[in-house]
Design an enzyme around this catalytic site. Sequence first.
Site, short mmCIF file in Angstrom:
data_model
loop_
_atom_site.label_atom_id
_atom_site.label_comp_id
_atom_site.label_asym_id
_atom_site.label_seq_id
_atom_site.Cartn_x
_atom_site.Cartn_y
_atom_site.Cartn_z
N HIS A 158 6.89 -12.37 -3.64
CA HIS A 158 7.20 -11.77 -2.33
C HIS A 158 6.04 -10.98 -1.75
CE1 HIS A 158 11.82 -12.01 -3.26
NE2 HIS A 158 11.38 -13.10 -2.67
N CYS A 197 -3.46 -8.63 9.24
CA CYS A 197 -3.45 -8.65 10.71
C CYS A 197 -2.68 -9.89 11.15
CB CYS A 197 -4.87 -8.68 11.26
SG CYS A 197 -4.89 -8.88 13.05
N CYS A 233 -9.69 -6.73 15.66
CA CYS A 233 -9.24 -7.40 16.89
C CYS A 233 -8.10 -6.65 17.59
CB CYS A 233 -8.80 -8.82 16.57
SG CYS A 233 -7.18 -8.91 15.78
N GLY A 241 15.73 -7.39 -14.90
CA GLY A 241 16.06 -6.59 -13.72
C GLY A 241 16.14 -7.37 -12.43
#
Length: 250
Positions: free
Chosen positions: A119, A127, A151, A188
């Site tokens: 993930h 960006c 940018c 988990g």
Amino acid sequence: MENKLVLAAQTIKNAKSIVAFTGAGISVESGIPPFRGEGGIWNTYDPIVLDLDYFFSHYTQSWEAIKSIFYDFLKDKKPNDAHHVLAKWEANSRLDAIITQNIDNLHKEAGSHNVIEFHGNAQRLSCTDCGQLFEASSWIFTEKAPYCSKCDGRLKPDFVFFGENIPHQAFLDSQKSALTCDVMLIIGASGEVSPANRIPDLAKTNGATIIEINPGETIYSHSITDISLKGPAGKVLSDIDLALRELELV
Ligand code: NAD
Ligand code: ZN
């Protein structure tokens, strides 16, 4: 539990290739809450903040929530015994890879190298216009919402939002690891998050023995799990490590 621990240790000792599949539960002992269940993040926050359309249409508001959910929580958190045992097993060539759904960077901080980040990772920002990657450090807290220094595009945490694709390479690497291991540790992970939840199924289909470590029941507990060890990850992994050391002395 004692017998199961020894069985798990023996299975690990005899394995040719072990892969760990980890979810939010492995970081609970580091003080990071899971999303769901008791003390879960979604009891306090609305999951819409991780919706991509909402993120772009409410950029400043989203960042406010994202900072408190992810960056405040994750700040100063340290790996726990579970992360350390897995890092040690990799260093000893016992563990081949970790496929993690977590974005907290704690496996790498503990010293693990072969970590597949299914993930993504909150330590990076990307960006959304030019793709430039940035390290997320304290500067994000001084801005209301961060913008690209190249940018001026909007920056997004480099982890997967709802509806976004899984990073291609991570997806391929996870499948490959699942198909080559003969033991998979599920630690988990509730198994409720798709498509990540299908990775352990792949391992099982390919004949791997499944060892689950979790204090609660999951969708894996009574389906694909061969050995279920109930308890917090740090404690159970430390106990297996001790049992392994005893076995190796024999
Ligand atoms: P999850 O699939 O990650 O499930 C959490 C599981 O952890 C549950 O089954 C719970 O019983 C178990 N658990 C609780 N305490 C534990 C402990 N001490 N030791 C071992 N297991 C324990 O589900 P989620 O929390 O809904 O997360 C959804 C997605 O978001 C996942 O991809 C998750 O990894 C990610 N997430 C990541 C972080 C992080 O990076 N630390 C935090 C929250 C959520
Ligand atoms: Zn840019």
